[in-house]
Design an enzyme around this catalytic site. Structure first.
Site, PDB file in Angstrom:
ATOM      1  N   GLU A  49       6.860  74.794   9.304  1.00 41.05           N
ATOM      2  CA  GLU A  49       7.907  74.375   9.943  1.00 41.05           C
ATOM      3  C   GLU A  49       8.632  73.275   9.062  1.00 41.05           C
ATOM      4  OE1 GLU A  49       6.738  73.260  13.998  1.00 41.05           O
ATOM      5  OE2 GLU A  49       6.877  75.249  14.613  1.00 41.05           O
ATOM      6  N   ASP A  82      -2.719  75.460  17.191  1.00 41.26           N
ATOM      7  CA  ASP A  82      -2.684  74.113  16.558  1.00 41.26           C
ATOM      8  C   ASP A  82      -4.037  73.345  16.993  1.00 41.26           C
ATOM      9  OD1 ASP A  82      -0.079  74.781  15.513  1.00 41.26           O
ATOM     10  OD2 ASP A  82       0.994  73.882  17.358  1.00 41.26           O
ATOM     11  N   THR A  97      -7.340  84.083  13.833  1.00 46.59           N
ATOM     12  CA  THR A  97      -7.427  83.931  15.208  1.00 46.59           C
ATOM     13  C   THR A  97      -6.923  85.025  15.833  1.00 46.59           C
ATOM     14  OG1 THR A  97      -5.218  82.912  15.237  1.00 46.59           O
ATOM     15  CG2 THR A  97      -7.128  81.346  14.606  1.00 46.59           C
ATOM     16  N   LYS A 132       4.337  72.089  15.375  1.00 42.26           N
ATOM     17  CA  LYS A 132       2.854  72.439  14.873  1.00 42.26           C
ATOM     18  C   LYS A 132       2.360  71.289  13.945  1.00 42.26           C
ATOM     19  CE  LYS A 132       4.448  77.277  14.919  1.00 42.26           C
ATOM     20  NZ  LYS A 132       4.023  77.304  16.439  1.00 42.26           N
ATOM     21  N   ASN A 160      -2.770  84.047  12.431  1.00 41.44           N
ATOM     22  CA  ASN A 160      -2.995  85.049  13.466  1.00 41.44           C
ATOM     23  C   ASN A 160      -2.969  86.509  13.138  1.00 41.44           C
ATOM     24  OD1 ASN A 160      -0.390  85.422  13.944  1.00 41.44           O
ATOM     25  ND2 ASN A 160      -0.190  83.991  15.548  1.00 41.44           N
ATOM     26  N   GLY A 206      -6.653  84.998  19.523  1.00 42.99           N
ATOM     27  CA  GLY A 206      -6.163  84.656  20.939  1.00 42.99           C
ATOM     28  C   GLY A 206      -7.228  84.658  21.761  1.00 42.99           C
ATOM     29  N   ALA A 207      -7.041  85.183  22.761  1.00 40.72           N
ATOM     30  CA  ALA A 207      -8.190  85.390  23.788  1.00 40.72           C
ATOM     31  C   ALA A 207      -9.539  86.000  23.577  1.00 40.72           C
ATOM     32  CB  ALA A 207      -7.652  86.198  25.284  1.00 40.72           C
TER      33      ALA A 207
HETATM   34  O1  RIB Z   1       2.556  75.659  18.083  1.00 40.90           O
HETATM   35  C1  RIB Z   1       3.324  75.345  19.241  1.00 40.90           C
HETATM   36  C2  RIB Z   1       4.554  74.505  18.725  1.00 40.90           C
HETATM   37  O2  RIB Z   1       5.460  75.381  18.265  1.00 40.90           O
HETATM   38  C3  RIB Z   1       5.455  73.770  19.898  1.00 40.90           C
HETATM   39  O3  RIB Z   1       4.913  72.516  20.182  1.00 40.90           O
HETATM   40  C4  RIB Z   1       6.830  73.633  19.194  1.00 40.90           C
HETATM   41  O4  RIB Z   1       7.325  72.531  18.723  1.00 40.90           O
HETATM   42  C5  RIB Z   1       6.765  74.662  18.372  1.00 40.90           C
HETATM   43  O5  RIB Z   1       6.623  74.233  17.070  1.00 40.90           O
END
Ligand code: RIB
Length: 304
Positions: A136, A248, A214, A39, A179, A216-217
């Protein structure tokens, strides 16, 4: 003014499958490719492709350092990315015939940040810069504290959401993008809470922060900080190839536009269009559109 992205760098192993694998099932994939993702890295690339000045802060396994060229080619400064003797963060991603995905993450080099390391990695931050984070990497509370001490604004996309997010100083941040699943967890509401109820709850939460939901669609909604004025933007209908990285792309384009002094309403429209374009291509970083493509789609309303 620089946007520093403190965030993950993953190698995405993407398997095309007829359907997402079920418990106990063994399923052959129809294809495999490996791309740069994470991300953090995705949002850095989106910011750079949107025209922002961006520096990535993070770590990658030494053996995979060559993958940083994807960031460099996009225009991201990687001087504050450390190569370490740990396995790189990586993601096992299934993408089905409808473009939906399921992701298993391994944190690897994205974990293990402490205050001392972050003081060094973030030592270039200047008043007026921005720090953008996702969930992350660890060390988020320390990164916020360092940034705010340096009078740097903070944007946060708490994905993937976990309980640790609630103890972060969200109230002091400048921009929050979630989201519907993340919003429900953050607001301590049931999964599946109707969108209208999520929006109502978000309206009264963190009023000093620009909040974005957010959908989505269905597009996205933005509450301005302090005034609480809400802007809505629906998404164009597109042929979905792969949704990986679309969120992202949205975050990167939104922040780039806000930093470029676009109105919140225009920034939201740009971000929604960029996210819609991203789902029409496969992969995380490879699917992030260039600013010219986003501009053209906004002008014509057409997605090539
Ligand atoms: O948001 C998409 C990302 O989530 C991917 O690229 C993957 O690596 C995860 O981190």
């Amino acid at each position: 003014m620089t946007i520093y992205v403190f965030g993950s760098i993953n190698l995405d192993k993407v398997y095309r499958v007829s359907h997402l694998v079920q418990p106990g099932e063994t399923l052959s994939s129809n294809g495999l490719h490996t791309v740069l993702g994470g991300k953090g890295a995705n949002q850095s690339v989106a910011l750079a492709r949107a025209g922002a000045r961006v520096a990535h802060v993070g770590r990658i396994g030494r053996d995979d350092s060559a993958w940083l060229q994807t960031l460099v080619d996009a225009g991201v400064n990687v001087e504050r990315v450390e190569a370490v003797d740990t396995v790189s963060g990586h993601a096992i991603i299934q993408v089905d015939d409808k473009g939906e995905n399921a992701i298993v993450l391994h944190g690897g080099a994205n974990r293990g940040f402490d205050r001392a390391a972050l003081e060094v990695l973030l030592d270039a931050l200047q008043p007026g810069d921005w720090l953008l984070m996702q969930n992350e990497c660890d060390g988020l509370a320390e990164a916020v504290s360092i940034a705010q001490h340096r009078k740097v604004r903070v944007a946060f996309n708490p994905a993937p959401m976990d309980a640790g997010v609630r103890v972060l100083p969200l109230r002091t941040m400048d921009l929050l993008v979630v989201n519907e699943i993340e919003a429900a967890m953050l607001l301590e509401l049931d999964a599946g809470t109707p969108t209208a109820d999520l929006l109502e709850a978000l309206r009264s939460t963190l009023p000093g922060v620009m909040r974005v939901l957010t959908l989505g669609a269905s597009g996205a909604c933005l509450f301005e900080a302090d005034s609480n004025v809400m802007h809505e933007c629906s998404a164009p209908v597109v042929d979905v190839v792969d949704t990986t990285g679309a969120g992202d792309t949205f975050v990167g384009y939104l922040l780039a536009a806000l930093v470029a002094d676009d109105s919140p309403e225009l920034a939201l429209r740009r971000a929604v269009m960029a996210g819609a374009l991203a789902v029409t291509c496969a992969g995380a970083t490879p699917s992030i559109p260039m600013a010219s493509a986003v501009e053209a789609a906004m002008n014509t309303g057409a997605i090539a």
